[in-house]
Design an enzyme around this catalytic site. Structure first.
Site, PDB file in Angstrom:
ATOM      1  N   HIS A 140     -22.656  87.261  30.096  1.00  0.00           N
ATOM      2  CA  HIS A 140     -22.524  87.021  28.659  1.00  0.00           C
ATOM      3  C   HIS A 140     -21.268  87.709  28.169  1.00  0.00           C
ATOM      4  CE1 HIS A 140     -23.549  86.634  24.443  1.00  0.00           C
ATOM      5  NE2 HIS A 140     -24.399  85.713  24.834  1.00  0.00           N
TER       6      HIS A 140
ATOM      7  N   ASP B 193     -30.556  81.842  28.258  1.00  0.00           N
ATOM      8  CA  ASP B 193     -30.792  80.509  28.814  1.00  0.00           C
ATOM      9  C   ASP B 193     -31.461  80.537  30.174  1.00  0.00           C
ATOM     10  OD1 ASP B 193     -29.781  79.065  26.704  1.00  0.00           O
ATOM     11  OD2 ASP B 193     -27.723  79.374  27.366  1.00  0.00           O
TER      12      ASP B 193
HETATM   13  N1  CMC Z   1     -21.636  83.835  38.094  1.00  0.00           N
HETATM   14  C1  CMC Z   1     -20.705  84.437  38.854  1.00  0.00           C
HETATM   15  N2  CMC Z   1     -19.705  85.178  38.371  1.00  0.00           N
HETATM   16  C2  CMC Z   1     -19.634  85.335  37.040  1.00  0.00           C
HETATM   17  C3  CMC Z   1     -20.563  84.736  36.171  1.00  0.00           C
HETATM   18  C4  CMC Z   1     -21.600  83.975  36.738  1.00  0.00           C
HETATM   19  N3  CMC Z   1     -22.510  83.390  35.962  1.00  0.00           N
HETATM   20  N4  CMC Z   1     -20.251  85.055  34.900  1.00  0.00           N
HETATM   21  C5  CMC Z   1     -19.148  85.812  34.957  1.00  0.00           C
HETATM   22  N5  CMC Z   1     -18.776  85.996  36.252  1.00  0.00           N
HETATM   23  C6  CMC Z   1     -17.662  86.815  36.738  1.00  0.00           C
HETATM   24  C7  CMC Z   1     -16.333  86.153  36.444  1.00  0.00           C
HETATM   25  O1  CMC Z   1     -15.930  85.334  37.526  1.00  0.00           O
HETATM   26  C8  CMC Z   1     -15.447  87.359  36.268  1.00  0.00           C
HETATM   27  O2  CMC Z   1     -15.174  87.899  37.535  1.00  0.00           O
HETATM   28  P1  CMC Z   1     -13.733  88.603  37.841  1.00  0.00           P
HETATM   29  O3  CMC Z   1     -13.648  89.782  36.914  1.00  0.00           O
HETATM   30  O4  CMC Z   1     -13.787  88.967  39.292  1.00  0.00           O
HETATM   31  O5  CMC Z   1     -12.699  87.556  37.553  1.00  0.00           O
HETATM   32  C9  CMC Z   1     -16.342  88.377  35.562  1.00  0.00           C
HETATM   33  O6  CMC Z   1     -17.669  88.025  35.973  1.00  0.00           O
HETATM   34  C10 CMC Z   1     -16.237  88.367  34.047  1.00  0.00           C
HETATM   35  O7  CMC Z   1     -16.562  87.062  33.588  1.00  0.00           O
HETATM   36  P2  CMC Z   1     -15.741  86.266  32.495  1.00  0.00           P
HETATM   37  O8  CMC Z   1     -15.766  84.826  32.870  1.00  0.00           O
HETATM   38  O9  CMC Z   1     -14.424  86.928  32.269  1.00  0.00           O
HETATM   39  O10 CMC Z   1     -16.658  86.528  31.220  1.00  0.00           O
HETATM   40  P3  CMC Z   1     -16.595  85.713  29.875  1.00  0.00           P
HETATM   41  O11 CMC Z   1     -17.036  86.654  28.841  1.00  0.00           O
HETATM   42  O12 CMC Z   1     -15.281  85.050  29.695  1.00  0.00           O
HETATM   43  O13 CMC Z   1     -17.683  84.552  30.095  1.00  0.00           O
HETATM   44  C11 CMC Z   1     -19.801  83.466  30.246  1.00  0.00           C
HETATM   45  C12 CMC Z   1     -19.022  84.677  29.701  1.00  0.00           C
HETATM   46  C13 CMC Z   1     -21.187  83.448  29.630  1.00  0.00           C
HETATM   47  C14 CMC Z   1     -19.061  82.175  29.857  1.00  0.00           C
HETATM   48  C15 CMC Z   1     -19.877  83.558  31.787  1.00  0.00           C
HETATM   49  O14 CMC Z   1     -20.584  84.742  32.148  1.00  0.00           O
HETATM   50  C16 CMC Z   1     -20.539  82.348  32.423  1.00  0.00           C
HETATM   51  O15 CMC Z   1     -19.855  81.356  32.683  1.00  0.00           O
HETATM   52  N6  CMC Z   1     -21.880  82.385  32.661  1.00  0.00           N
HETATM   53  C17 CMC Z   1     -22.618  81.224  33.159  1.00  0.00           C
HETATM   54  C18 CMC Z   1     -22.906  80.250  32.008  1.00  0.00           C
HETATM   55  C19 CMC Z   1     -23.993  80.741  31.078  1.00  0.00           C
HETATM   56  O16 CMC Z   1     -25.055  81.181  31.518  1.00  0.00           O
HETATM   57  N7  CMC Z   1     -23.738  80.615  29.770  1.00  0.00           N
HETATM   58  C20 CMC Z   1     -24.746  80.949  28.729  1.00  0.00           C
HETATM   59  C21 CMC Z   1     -24.323  82.117  27.909  1.00  0.00           C
HETATM   60  S1  CMC Z   1     -25.690  82.731  26.916  1.00  0.00           S
HETATM   61  C22 CMC Z   1     -26.013  81.458  25.783  1.00  0.00           C
HETATM   62  C23 CMC Z   1     -25.029  81.474  24.698  1.00  0.00           C
HETATM   63  O17 CMC Z   1     -25.221  82.263  23.762  1.00  0.00           O
HETATM   64  O18 CMC Z   1     -24.074  80.689  24.743  1.00  0.00           O
END
Ligand code: CMC
Length: 428
Positions: A307, A364
């Site tokens: 998140h 989710d």
């Molecule tokens: N699986 C594997 N790796 C992950 C995941 C995941 N679900 N989420 C984040 N990471 C890794 C990402 O690759 C990055 O690694 P590194 O630092 O080595 O590059 C690190 O964790 C930080 O992630 P980020 O992508 O920079 O984080 P963000 O804040 O930009 O993205 C997120 C947040 C929710 C989009 C992301 O965690 C994600 O894609 N999760 C899966 C989709 C999901 O469950 N979304 C629902 C969110 S809750 C409902 C809502 O309120 O929308």
């Protein structure tokens, strides 16, 4: 004297005002930075940018705190109802008994949608994703109520638009489902409360009586409460941004629905079940899929994990996990998908990759399992999220209008070619 932040640029020192929120959160106000220094700030994905000051929802991602109008989400989920929470978000205070009665009556009396809108349903392909239908239909409402076009109208007409939106979204959502399975639509009935009415429109059939199970109704109501607002997330920011151009409220909300649809946002609830199903069909090896999620060369991510703001736990996920157990127990369902979900959570939470990056199950992760148990089809999961989030979007839009916020328009740092001369391609 008020606090300031000092910034040194090109040998000069500038003082920028510091803004403090009611929970002690601090921000540097950079509004005047470009005018004074020529610099802008750069923050793609707005990871560290406050887009507004807001009095609706407080969230502390490090401590796992979520409060609507000061009320902890745990208390609201346990003791209130979705419509009460909707009132709280939109009006800023919980309703008295009288206020609630009036609000509830108004919502109940506006659940019918115009008969002409049925024709649109008939025109959509059966395979249409219900989120596309929901977004289109919400925007279509603005064509039936053209007087709603002006965002700066008097309070009464804005109030009426808000009532219509909350009342009609459940009818629109349920009809999207009925249309997708080719069943006749079921009309709203005033004898039901908000959630019962939705369930009846979703599940009752001309061929047999539908009995509402109070445990399911309770779980659904709780889910809507948990989704009702989440401060400046992707869809709420979209609603505020679209609304800031003075687009009407129906269309601004419709834009929010589209932003929510993506699998990185609300669409994750559908993606979680699809992912777990894939893991099951692939033999059920959690370890294999966790390794895939960690592999930087593999685009696969663990859906329902991580998140932007929660870096400890998602308080909504905690509540949902318990509700999920209750519903499955009540219905006597043993879902292998739930077992997989629990195992996945266990394995991921022990894994250094997830620990280091503070990746936890989000809201989710478990909501889809409840929806599935209740009989809501997978492609309707995000529609449920949208129904829950609607009061939050309305509250965010209203706050943006009341604060007379300027049109949203970020800046950029240009990285394309510098000036060059045009050469016509057809000169011989
Ligand atoms: N699986 C594997 N790796 C992950 C995941 C995941 N679900 N989420 C984040 N990471 C890794 C990402 O690759 C990055 O690694 P590194 O630092 O080595 O590059 C690190 O964790 C930080 O992630 P980020 O992508 O920079 O984080 P963000 O804040 O930009 O993205 C997120 C947040 C929710 C989009 C992301 O965690 C994600 O894609 N999760 C899966 C989709 C999901 O469950 N979304 C629902 C969110 S809750 C409902 C809502 O309120 O929308």
């Amino acid at each position: 004297m008020s606090e300031t932040a000092e910034i040194k640029l090109d040998g000069q020192t500038y003082n920028l005002p510091v803004v403090t929120g009611s929970e002690g959160e601090k921000a540097i106000d950079i509004k005047g930075l470009r005018g004074e220094t020529g610099y802008i700030t750069l923050d793609s994905g707005y990871k560290n940018t406050g887009a507004t000051e807001s009095a609706i929802t407080f969230l502390d991602g490090e401590k796992g705190i979520l409060r609507y109008g000061g009320y902890p989400i745990e208390q609201l989920a346990e003791h209130s109802t979705f419509l009460e929470v909707a009132y709280l978000l939109i009006k800023g205070e919980l309703p008295t008994k009288e206020q609630f009665k009036d609000f509830n009556n108004k919502i109940t009396r506006h659940t019918l949608i115009h008969e002409d809108m049925k024709q649109f349903y008939e025109a959509y392909p059966r395979k249409a994703h219900p989120m596309a239908v929901l977004a289109s239909m919400l925007c279509t409402l603005s064509t039936f109520y053209p007087e709603s076009q002006d965002a700066d109208r008097d309070i009464d007409s804005v109030d009426l638009t808000i009532t219509r939106l909350i009342a009609k979204i459940s009818t629109i959502a349920a009809w999207s489902y009925k249309n997708s399975v080719g069943h006749p639509v079921v009309y709203p009935q005033n004898k039901f409360n908000y959630i019962e009415n939705f369930m009846n429109m979703m599940f009752s059939m001309p061929t047999e009586e539908y009995e509402i199970n109070p445990v399911i109704a309770d779980a659904l109501d709780k889910l809507l409460i948990l989704h009702a607002d989440h401060e400046q997330n992707c869809s709420a920011s979209t609603v505020r941004l679209v609304g800031s151009s003075k687009a009407n409220l129906y269309s601004s909300i419709s834009a929010g629905v589209i932003a929510l649809w993506g699998p990185l946002h609300g669409g994750a609830n559908q993606a979680v079940i699809e992912m777990l199903d894939k893991v099951r069909k692939d033999g059920g090896s959690i370890e294999k899929w966790v390794e895939k999620a960690k592999d930087k060369n593999d685009p696969f991510k663990l859906m329902g994990f991580g998140h932007r703001v929660y870096k400890n736990f998602d308080p909504r996920a905690k509540i949902i996990k318990k509700a999920c157990d209750d519903v499955l127990e009540n219905l006597g369902i043993q879902d292998p998908i739930l077992d997989l979900a629990k195992k996945l959570e266990e394995v991921a939470l022990r894994d250094d990759y997830f620990i280091e990056r503070k990746l936890y199950p989000n809201v989710d992760f478990y909501s889809g399992i409840i929806y599935k148990a209740i009989g809501i089809p997978t492609d309707m999961f995000t529609v449920m999220f949208a129904m829950g989030r609607l009061p939050g979007w309305i509250a965010q839009w209203q706050e943006m209008i009341n604060r007379k916020e300027p049109i949203g328009r970020p800046r950029q740092i240009y990285t394309g070619p510098t000036v060059r001369d045009y050469t016509p391609i057809n000169n011989r």
